[in-house]
Design an enzyme around this catalytic site. Sequence first.
Site, mmCIF file in Angstrom:
data_model
loop_
_atom_site.group_PDB
_atom_site.id
_atom_site.type_symbol
_atom_site.label_atom_id
_atom_site.label_comp_id
_atom_site.label_asym_id
_atom_site.label_seq_id
_atom_site.Cartn_x
_atom_site.Cartn_y
_atom_site.Cartn_z
ATOM 1 C CG HIS A 72 -2.024 -0.957 1.173
ATOM 2 N ND1 HIS A 72 -2.975 -0.912 0.205
ATOM 3 C CD2 HIS A 72 -2.340 -2.001 1.963
ATOM 4 C CE1 HIS A 72 -3.843 -1.894 0.403
ATOM 5 N NE2 HIS A 72 -3.474 -2.574 1.450
ATOM 6 C CE1 TYR A 201 -5.834 3.360 8.297
ATOM 7 C CE2 TYR A 201 -6.755 2.843 10.454
ATOM 8 C CZ TYR A 201 -5.801 2.637 9.479
ATOM 9 O OH TYR A 201 -4.814 1.702 9.674
ATOM 10 N N PRO A 293 -5.943 -0.954 17.989
ATOM 11 C CG PRO A 293 -7.657 -2.311 17.140
ATOM 12 C CD PRO A 293 -7.174 -1.665 18.395
ATOM 13 C CE LYS A 297 2.888 2.629 13.811
ATOM 14 N NZ LYS A 297 2.730 2.049 12.477
ATOM 15 C CE1 TYR A 385 -1.997 3.191 9.332
ATOM 16 C CE2 TYR A 385 -0.758 2.542 7.383
ATOM 17 C CZ TYR A 385 -1.834 2.368 8.230
ATOM 18 O OH TYR A 385 -2.733 1.357 8.003
HETATM 19 P P1 RFL Z 1 -0.162 -13.100 20.833
HETATM 20 O O1 RFL Z 1 -0.446 -13.096 19.409
HETATM 21 O O2 RFL Z 1 -1.248 -12.839 21.793
HETATM 22 O O3 RFL Z 1 0.510 -14.515 21.159
HETATM 23 C C1 RFL Z 1 0.757 -14.936 22.496
HETATM 24 C C2 RFL Z 1 0.725 -16.460 22.527
HETATM 25 O O4 RFL Z 1 1.025 -16.908 23.847
HETATM 26 C C3 RFL Z 1 0.128 -17.959 24.207
HETATM 27 N N1 RFL Z 1 0.017 -18.010 25.682
HETATM 28 C C4 RFL Z 1 0.615 -18.957 26.446
HETATM 29 N N2 RFL Z 1 1.391 -19.992 26.125
HETATM 30 C C5 RFL Z 1 1.830 -20.770 27.151
HETATM 31 N N3 RFL Z 1 1.499 -20.555 28.463
HETATM 32 C C6 RFL Z 1 0.733 -19.500 28.815
HETATM 33 N N4 RFL Z 1 0.429 -19.274 30.094
HETATM 34 C C7 RFL Z 1 0.252 -18.653 27.781
HETATM 35 N N5 RFL Z 1 -0.533 -17.543 27.773
HETATM 36 C C8 RFL Z 1 -0.660 -17.177 26.494
HETATM 37 C C9 RFL Z 1 -1.162 -17.570 23.530
HETATM 38 O O5 RFL Z 1 -2.020 -18.691 23.351
HETATM 39 C C10 RFL Z 1 -0.662 -17.004 22.199
HETATM 40 O O6 RFL Z 1 -0.562 -17.993 21.203
HETATM 41 O O7 RFL Z 1 1.008 -12.068 21.187
HETATM 42 P P2 RFL Z 1 2.309 -11.619 20.314
HETATM 43 O O8 RFL Z 1 3.001 -12.816 19.760
HETATM 44 O O9 RFL Z 1 3.069 -10.669 21.162
HETATM 45 O O10 RFL Z 1 1.705 -10.859 19.053
HETATM 46 C C11 RFL Z 1 1.018 -9.640 19.199
HETATM 47 C C12 RFL Z 1 -0.022 -9.463 18.109
HETATM 48 O O11 RFL Z 1 -0.834 -10.624 18.093
HETATM 49 C C13 RFL Z 1 -0.893 -8.202 18.300
HETATM 50 O O12 RFL Z 1 -0.106 -7.127 18.740
HETATM 51 C C14 RFL Z 1 -1.617 -7.764 17.006
HETATM 52 O O13 RFL Z 1 -2.537 -8.739 16.598
HETATM 53 C C15 RFL Z 1 -2.341 -6.426 17.198
HETATM 54 N N6 RFL Z 1 -3.121 -6.005 16.023
HETATM 55 C C16 RFL Z 1 -2.512 -5.397 14.935
HETATM 56 N N7 RFL Z 1 -1.168 -5.201 14.920
HETATM 57 C C17 RFL Z 1 -0.535 -4.671 13.812
HETATM 58 O O14 RFL Z 1 0.686 -4.495 13.845
HETATM 59 N N8 RFL Z 1 -1.238 -4.335 12.662
HETATM 60 C C18 RFL Z 1 -2.599 -4.491 12.601
HETATM 61 O O15 RFL Z 1 -3.188 -4.233 11.529
HETATM 62 C C19 RFL Z 1 -3.294 -5.007 13.766
HETATM 63 N N9 RFL Z 1 -4.629 -5.191 13.753
HETATM 64 C C20 RFL Z 1 -4.521 -6.194 15.992
HETATM 65 C C21 RFL Z 1 -5.250 -5.767 14.833
HETATM 66 C C22 RFL Z 1 -5.197 -6.789 17.060
HETATM 67 C C23 RFL Z 1 -6.572 -6.962 17.008
HETATM 68 N N10 RFL Z 1 -7.165 -7.603 18.119
HETATM 69 C C24 RFL Z 1 -8.161 -8.584 18.038
HETATM 70 C C25 RFL Z 1 -6.612 -7.415 19.438
HETATM 71 C C26 RFL Z 1 -6.619 -5.916 14.787
HETATM 72 C C27 RFL Z 1 -7.298 -6.480 15.868
HETATM 73 C C28 RFL Z 1 -8.791 -6.581 15.778
HETATM 74 C C1 PHB Z 2 -6.623 -5.120 9.612
HETATM 75 O O1 PHB Z 2 -6.462 -5.323 8.399
HETATM 76 O O2 PHB Z 2 -7.075 -6.005 10.366
HETATM 77 C C2 PHB Z 2 -6.280 -3.796 10.170
HETATM 78 C C3 PHB Z 2 -5.784 -2.802 9.336
HETATM 79 C C4 PHB Z 2 -5.474 -1.558 9.855
HETATM 80 C C5 PHB Z 2 -5.643 -1.329 11.210
HETATM 81 C C6 PHB Z 2 -6.119 -2.314 12.036
HETATM 82 C C7 PHB Z 2 -6.456 -3.569 11.515
HETATM 83 O O3 PHB Z 2 -5.335 -0.104 11.714
#
Ligand code: RFL
Ligand code: PHB
Length: 390
Positions: A72, A201, A293, A297, A385
């Site tokens: 993008h 957005y 989100p 980041k 961004y």
């Molecule tokens: P995770 O992905 O939560 O993984 C942690 C893992 O640890 C396990 N765990 C355990 N294992 C053993 N013993 C225990 N006691 C444990 N407790 C937990 C869990 O089962 C899991 O598998 O953390 P990690 O690896 O630090 O990764 C972080 C990311 O997942 C998170 O920051 C992103 O998903 C946030 N996020 C976004 N980030 C971006 O950079 N760009 C995006 O576009 C973006 N969009 C989003 C998002 C997060 C969202 N939600 C649902 C919170 C959009 C959404 C909707």
């Molecule tokens: C996504 O594609 O899930 C997404 C994209 C941009 C954001 C958050 C989530 O800021």
Amino acid sequence: MRTQVAIIGAGPSGLLLGQLLHKAGIDNIILERQTGDYVLGRIRAGILEQVTVDLLRECGVNARLDREGVVHHSIELVFGGSRHPIEIDKLTGGKVVTAYGQTELTHDLMDARQAAGLTTIYQAANVSIHDFEGGKPVVRYQKDGATHEIACDFIAGCDGFHGVSRATVKDKITEYERVYPFGWLGVLSDTPPVSPHAIVYGNSPRGFSLCSMRSLMRSRYYVQCPLDDKVEDWSDQRFWDELRRRLDPELAEKIVTGPSIEKSIAPLRSFVAEPMRFGRLFLAGDAAHIVPPTGAKGLNLAATDVKYLAGALIEHFQEKSDAGIDTYSQRCLRRVWKAERFSWWLTNLMHRFPDTEGFGQKVQEAELDYLVNSTAASTALAENYVGLPL
Ligand code: RFL
Ligand code: PHB
């Protein structure tokens, strides 16, 4: 069992760290509470900064990302019924972001781990961590009715916001937190994205909306919703109608709807735990910090923590220097707080809050107007961004 680095959590942080350490010849074991399929079933991030793409390349896990990731060059802000492009590449000297799902990235890292013959223990129950303040850390867990123990040199707490690592050091950390009074309802659907070349957005009187994608045939959309809404309250039809009402007429007209293949509500939170190192225990990714989100980041911050942590551990084992370990927390937190600020700011700018009315609403409108008409303000948005320099 014995390993050099015991990694708790097989999310993006843990898997990426495992791969970087393996490339440097450092032995590691990952303990994951869930099954691999469960981890892959969580639909989360979609936008990767260049630093994250580069790290995946460094691990050699970039073949599918190079083929399927969609670059993008701009984002769009929708407000007052019209669209305002922000050309992030032009404003940052050529930097871009890549749309590639966290699920795909996790899948690729799991495959690479398996191909390299590295140990991941899924369904490890009651993981506990011990003696990390001394020289001989130990991790215990239960599996198949037996208790197991791993002796290691370091423990990496990559276990997300609800993990055991941060909980174990709760009395040693300072927590900073802001909880937002709304959530995001997200829908994934196998339809062509309405805006395949720019993440959209939207700020509207009905609340925030976001149009994103996973591929040219898979869309990801979000709308701001009340925290007490249930997914069952939202039929697909209600979701599509609401999304359309929050966009400008041209985009609303263009949306291709279809059945949702995933629908979930996520609360929004800003959170930082300081410090991120406790002797031979390190926190990385969501275990240490959460961002709403809005700025895309979370995953990218997790990747940069892991970059610093892998670098520090490699320095320890290969160069017998602890300089990277000693500065790990400081280096990460400097970057973390900038991303926290950006995500908080963009969340405030784009959402309806209980007090977004009258004065609050006018200020939001003025700031959006300023943002899209001032090169200085657009540049500040764009450079945050795409990700601030390491
Ligand atoms: P995770 O992905 O939560 O993984 C942690 C893992 O640890 C396990 N765990 C355990 N294992 C053993 N013993 C225990 N006691 C444990 N407790 C937990 C869990 O089962 C899991 O598998 O953390 P990690 O690896 O630090 O990764 C972080 C990311 O997942 C998170 O920051 C992103 O998903 C946030 N996020 C976004 N980030 C971006 O950079 N760009 C995006 O576009 C973006 N969009 C989003 C998002 C997060 C969202 N939600 C649902 C919170 C959009 C959404 C909707
Ligand atoms: C996504 O594609 O899930 C997404 C994209 C941009 C954001 C958050 C989530 O800021």
